[in-house]
Write a protein that holds these residues in place. Structure first.
Motif, PDB file in Angstrom:
ATOM      1  N   TRP A  43      72.720  34.292 -15.767  1.00  0.00           N
ATOM      2  CA  TRP A  43      71.952  33.168 -16.587  1.00  0.00           C
ATOM      3  C   TRP A  43      70.665  33.608 -17.173  1.00  0.00           C
ATOM      4  CZ3 TRP A  43      74.648  28.620 -16.948  1.00  0.00           C
ATOM      5  CH2 TRP A  43      75.736  28.412 -15.912  1.00  0.00           C
ATOM      6  N   THR A  44      70.418  32.985 -18.166  1.00  0.00           N
ATOM      7  CA  THR A  44      69.087  32.825 -18.904  1.00  0.00           C
ATOM      8  C   THR A  44      68.755  31.573 -19.140  1.00  0.00           C
ATOM      9  OG1 THR A  44      69.390  35.124 -20.004  1.00  0.00           O
ATOM     10  CG2 THR A  44      67.851  33.742 -20.945  1.00  0.00           C
ATOM     11  N   ILE A  45      67.774  30.919 -18.749  1.00  0.00           N
ATOM     12  CA  ILE A  45      67.328  29.805 -18.919  1.00  0.00           C
ATOM     13  C   ILE A  45      66.061  29.427 -19.877  1.00  0.00           C
ATOM     14  CG2 ILE A  45      66.709  27.382 -18.004  1.00  0.00           C
ATOM     15  CD1 ILE A  45      68.048  29.180 -15.329  1.00  0.00           C
TER      16      ILE A  45
ATOM     17  N   GLN B 217      63.543  27.138 -21.183  1.00  0.00           N
ATOM     18  CA  GLN B 217      62.898  25.663 -20.963  1.00  0.00           C
ATOM     19  C   GLN B 217      61.764  25.609 -22.004  1.00  0.00           C
ATOM     20  OE1 GLN B 217      61.077  25.971 -16.852  1.00  0.00           O
ATOM     21  NE2 GLN B 217      63.064  25.247 -15.725  1.00  0.00           N
TER      22      GLN B 217
ATOM     23  N   ALA C 170      65.910  21.900 -21.774  1.00  0.00           N
ATOM     24  CA  ALA C 170      66.328  23.177 -21.130  1.00  0.00           C
ATOM     25  C   ALA C 170      67.750  23.681 -21.758  1.00  0.00           C
ATOM     26  CB  ALA C 170      66.408  23.469 -19.752  1.00  0.00           C
TER      27      ALA C 170
ATOM     28  N   TYR D 137      70.633  26.483 -21.331  1.00  0.00           N
ATOM     29  CA  TYR D 137      71.291  27.374 -20.478  1.00  0.00           C
ATOM     30  C   TYR D 137      72.354  28.362 -21.074  1.00  0.00           C
ATOM     31  CZ  TYR D 137      69.246  24.852 -16.138  1.00  0.00           C
ATOM     32  OH  TYR D 137      68.326  24.427 -15.128  1.00  0.00           O
TER      33      TYR D 137
ATOM     34  N   LYS E 274      74.799  31.465 -20.367  1.00  0.00           N
ATOM     35  CA  LYS E 274      75.565  32.205 -19.332  1.00  0.00           C
ATOM     36  C   LYS E 274      76.077  33.301 -19.902  1.00  0.00           C
ATOM     37  CE  LYS E 274      78.924  31.327 -15.814  1.00  0.00           C
ATOM     38  NZ  LYS E 274      79.767  30.435 -14.881  1.00  0.00           N
TER      39      LYS E 274
ATOM     40  N   TYR F 207      75.711  27.506 -22.549  1.00  0.00           N
ATOM     41  CA  TYR F 207      76.417  26.859 -21.835  1.00  0.00           C
ATOM     42  C   TYR F 207      76.273  25.308 -21.733  1.00  0.00           C
ATOM     43  CZ  TYR F 207      78.559  25.514 -17.360  1.00  0.00           C
ATOM     44  OH  TYR F 207      79.427  24.742 -16.664  1.00  0.00           O
TER      45      TYR F 207
ATOM     46  N   ARG G 215      63.513  21.707 -11.054  1.00  0.00           N
ATOM     47  CA  ARG G 215      63.927  22.306 -12.271  1.00  0.00           C
ATOM     48  C   ARG G 215      62.956  23.274 -12.728  1.00  0.00           C
ATOM     49  NH1 ARG G 215      61.757  16.690 -15.372  1.00  0.00           N
ATOM     50  NH2 ARG G 215      59.608  17.104 -15.944  1.00  0.00           N
TER      51      ARG G 215
ATOM     52  N   LEU H 277      68.903  26.503 -11.389  1.00  0.00           N
ATOM     53  CA  LEU H 277      70.405  26.497 -11.208  1.00  0.00           C
ATOM     54  C   LEU H 277      70.796  25.338 -10.365  1.00  0.00           C
ATOM     55  CD1 LEU H 277      71.256  30.141 -11.284  1.00  0.00           C
ATOM     56  CD2 LEU H 277      71.257  28.503 -12.964  1.00  0.00           C
TER      57      LEU H 277
ATOM     58  N   LEU I 122      70.779  22.366 -12.413  1.00  0.00           N
ATOM     59  CA  LEU I 122      72.087  22.420 -13.165  1.00  0.00           C
ATOM     60  C   LEU I 122      73.213  21.974 -12.495  1.00  0.00           C
ATOM     61  CD1 LEU I 122      73.945  23.242 -15.640  1.00  0.00           C
ATOM     62  CD2 LEU I 122      73.933  25.561 -14.518  1.00  0.00           C
TER      63      LEU I 122
END
Length: 511
Positions: free
Chosen positions: A239-241, A243, A271, A273, A275, A280, A496, A501, A504
Motif C-alpha cells: 500500500w501507498t497512502i 494523505q 486520502a 489509497y 495498492k 484503489y 487515520r 489501513l 480503510l
C-alpha cells in the motif's frame, strides 16, 4: 516517483458552496494570531518553561494535551468579561457601602445588572434578534389578557347581560384570533432562534466570534495568497497512502447552514489509497468519522479533451467542511451521533410546532396533525416524523441542520473541463441574507503543497486548535495526528494517522 510528485499526481480538487467563507490555509499565520492557553494544571506548569517563546515556536515542544488555542482574542465576547464584571461589581458594591450604606449597594447592584444585560446582548447578534422579539411577545400577551379585569369589575352603566352575552363573546373571539397571531409570531421569530441562542450561550465560539474569525481570515488571505494542503505519504507493504490534510480557520456550520456547531480551527482530510501502485479508493473525513469510495466510483476531473484525470473531485460542506464524493444536501436530525443537546432542542422545536398544527384555526393544518396521529400513533412525536412533516403551506415543520455540499462556489485545484462538473444549487436551501453574504476567496485557485511528517513541530501539538467551550462539539478540534484529550487529558493518535489501513478496513465494513 518522489512523494511530492505522487501527491501532486493525485491531489484532489475541492469544490465549495457559494457562500463558504473559510478555505484551506497555512497553519503558521493562524498560529501567529492565536493565544495559547492551558486547560489543566500540568499544562499551566509546562507553559512556564516556554513562557517567552512565540506560539509557533513552542507549540511543538509541549508534551501535555492540556492546552487550547484561541484565535479571536477579544475579552468582550468570552468568559473573560464575566470575570471582570464580577470583580468590578464587588468593588463597586463595597465602595457604595462606604459612601452611602445600603443605598450605595442597591445603586451598585442596579448598575451591575444593567452592565450584565448590555454585555449579554452585545456578545452575539443572535441575542439582539431574539430578545426584542421576546419583549414584543410579552407586550402582545399583556394586551391580550389585560381586558380580563374589565369583566371582573362591576360597571354601573353596563348591564350584566350586555357584559357577558355581548362583550365577553366578542372578547373571546378577539382573544383567540390574537392568541393565534401571537403564537405564529413566536414560531416565526423566536422558536427558530432558540436552538442557536442556547448553543450560543454555552459556547465560546459565538456568532460574534464566527464573524470576527472571518475578518481575521480575510486579512490573512492578503498575505497567504494560495490555499494549502499538508501532504503525507505512508508506505506499508503493498500500500501507498497519500494523505491530504486541510486546515480551516473556523467552522461556522451553525451560522452558515443551520448546523450543529461552531468552533475555531478545523482539520479535515482526504486520502488516496494505492495498492500495488494502482489507485484503489478515496477516503474522506466527515465529522470525526469518514466515508469511502472505490476508485472506479470516484468522480474525477476531466481534462480539456474530456478524458478523466487522476484528480478526485471532493465537495466540502458549507461551514462544516466535511468532505463528500458528490454534490450533497443532507437534511436530517442525525447528521452524526453526538450533539444530544442540539437534537433535544430541535425535537422540542418540532413538538411545539406539531401542537400548533393540532390546535390551529386552519382546518388543513389540523387535518395534517390528526392524520399523523391516526396513521402513526407510535411515532407521531419522534424526530423522524418532525424531520419529514410539512405544514399547511407545504413548508417543512422544523428547520433541521443541513449539510450543504453543493460545489456551486469556489473551486480549488487543477484546472480542466470543470464547466461540466456536477454541482448543486446552495441558494435553494439558504435564506437570501446567508446565500448572499460577504465572502473572501484566496487570490489563487492552485494548491500549495507542504509536506508534513512526525518531525513537523506543530504536528506534535496535542491540545485543541481552537477555543475551549463547555460543550465538546463547540470546542476546537484536535490536530491531524492526535485525537481529542479525554477527561484525564490522555491523548491518543488518530486512527487515520497512526493506522490508516485499519481506517480503510473500518470504512470498508460499513459499505
Amino acid at each position: 516517483m518522489q512523494d511530492s510528485d505522487l501527491l501532486k499526481k493525485y491531489e484532489p480538487v475541492l469544490r465549495f458552496a457559494k457562500s463558504e467563507r473559510f478555505f484551506p490555509m497555512a497553519v503558521e499565520p493562524y498560529l501567529d494570531r492565536c493565544h495559547l492557553l492551558p486547560s489543566g494544571p500540568q499544562g499551566a506548569v509546562e507553559m512556564l518553561l516556554h513562557l517567552h517563546e512565540s506560539v509557533r515556536t513552542r507549540i511543538g515542544k509541549l508534551h501535555s494535551g492540556e492546552y487550547y488555542l484561541r484565535f479571536v482574542n477579544d475579552p468582550l465576547i468570552d468568559s473573560d468579561v464575566w470575570v471582570w464584571w464580577g470583580a468590578l461589581s464587588v468593588v463597586i458594591a463595597v465602595a457604595g457601602w462606604f459612601v452611602s450604606g445600603w443605598l450605595g449597594v442597591e445603586i451598585a447592584a442596579i448598575l451591575s445588572l444593567t452592565a450584565a444585560f448590555v454585555i449579554f446582548m452585545q456578545a452575539s447578534p443572535i441575542r439582539l434578534r431574539i430578545i426584542p422579539a421576546a419583549f414584543v411577545t410579552v407586550i402582545f400577551i399583556t394586551l391580550e389578557v389585560a381586558p380580563i379585569w374589565f369583566f371582573l369589575t362591576p360597571h354601573p352603566f353596563i348591564s350584566v347581560q350586555i357584559e357577558y352575552l355581548v362583550l365577553l363573546p366578542i372578547y373571546l373571539i378577539a382573544l383567540f384570533y390574537l392568541f393565534v397571531r401571537t403564537m405564529k409570531f413566536i414560531f416565526d421569530h423566536i422558536i427558530p432562534e432558540l436552538p442557536g441562542v442556547v448553543m450560543d450561550m454555552l459556547s465560546q465560539a459565538t456568532e460574534t466570534v464566527a464573524r470576527k474569525s472571518y475578518f481575521q481570515y480575510a486579512e490573512m488571505t492578503e498575505e497567504e495568497r494560495q490555499p494549502v494542503y499538508y501532504g503525507r505519504v505512508i508506505h506499508e507493504n503493498e500500500w501507498t497512502i497519500l494523505q491530504y490534510h486541510f486546515f480551516y480557520a473556523f467552522n461556522d456550520w451553525r451560522l452558515g447552514a443551520n448546523g450543529i456547531n461552531h468552533h475555531e480551527g478545523d482539520w479535515e482530510m482526504a486520502a488516496v489509497y494505492l495498492k500495488h501502485d494502482e489507485p484503489y479508493a478515496v477516503l474522506l473525513s466527515q465529522h470525526g468519522s469518514g466515508a469511502m469510495e472505490l476508485w472506479k466510483d470516484v468522480r474525477r476531473v476531466r481534462d480539456t479533451d474530456g478524458e478523466e484525470t487522476t484528480h478526485p473531485l471532493i465537495y466540502a460542506g458549507l461551514g462544516s467542511h466535511a468532505n463528500y464524493s458528490k454534490p450533497e444536501v443532507i437534511r436530517v436530525h442525525r447528521l452524526f451521533n453526538e450533539g444530544c443537546l442540539q437534537r433535544f432542542l430541535y425535537w422540542t422545536d418540532g413538538l411545539l410546532r406539531f401542537l400548533f398544527l393540532l390546535f390551529n384555526p386552519s382546518q388543513r393544518a389540523r387535518q395534517i396533525a390528526l392524520h399523523e396521529l391516526a396513521t402513526h400513533p407510535a411515532t407521531a412525536l419522534t424526530e423522524e416524523t418532525f424531520a419529514s412533516l410539512r405544514d399547511e403551506k407545504d413548508h417543512y415543520l422544523v428547520s433541521l441542520p443541513m449539510e450543504i455540499a453543493t460545489g456551486d462556489g469556489f473551486r480549488i485545484g487543477v484546472d480542466g473541463d470543470h464547466k461540466h462538473e456536477e454541482v448543486g444549487k446552495s441558494t435553494s436551501y439558504l435564506k437570501r441574507v446567508m446565500s448572499d453574504r460577504e465572502v473572501t476567496h484566496p487570490p489563487s485557485r492552485e494548491w500549495r503543497q507542504v509536506l508534513i511528517s512526525e518531525e513537523t513541530d506543530w504536528v506534535e501539538f496535542k491540545g485543541l486548535w481552537g477555543v475551549k467551550s463547555l460543550l465538546a462539539d463547540e470546542s476546537g478540534p484536535p490536530g491531524p495526528k492526535w485525537g481529542r484529550p479525554d477527561q484525564f487529558f490522555a491523548v491518543h493518535p488518530r486512527k487515520r494517522w497512526e493506522h490508516p489501513l485499519e481506517w480503510l478496513r473500518e470504512l470498508e465494513s460499513r459499505r
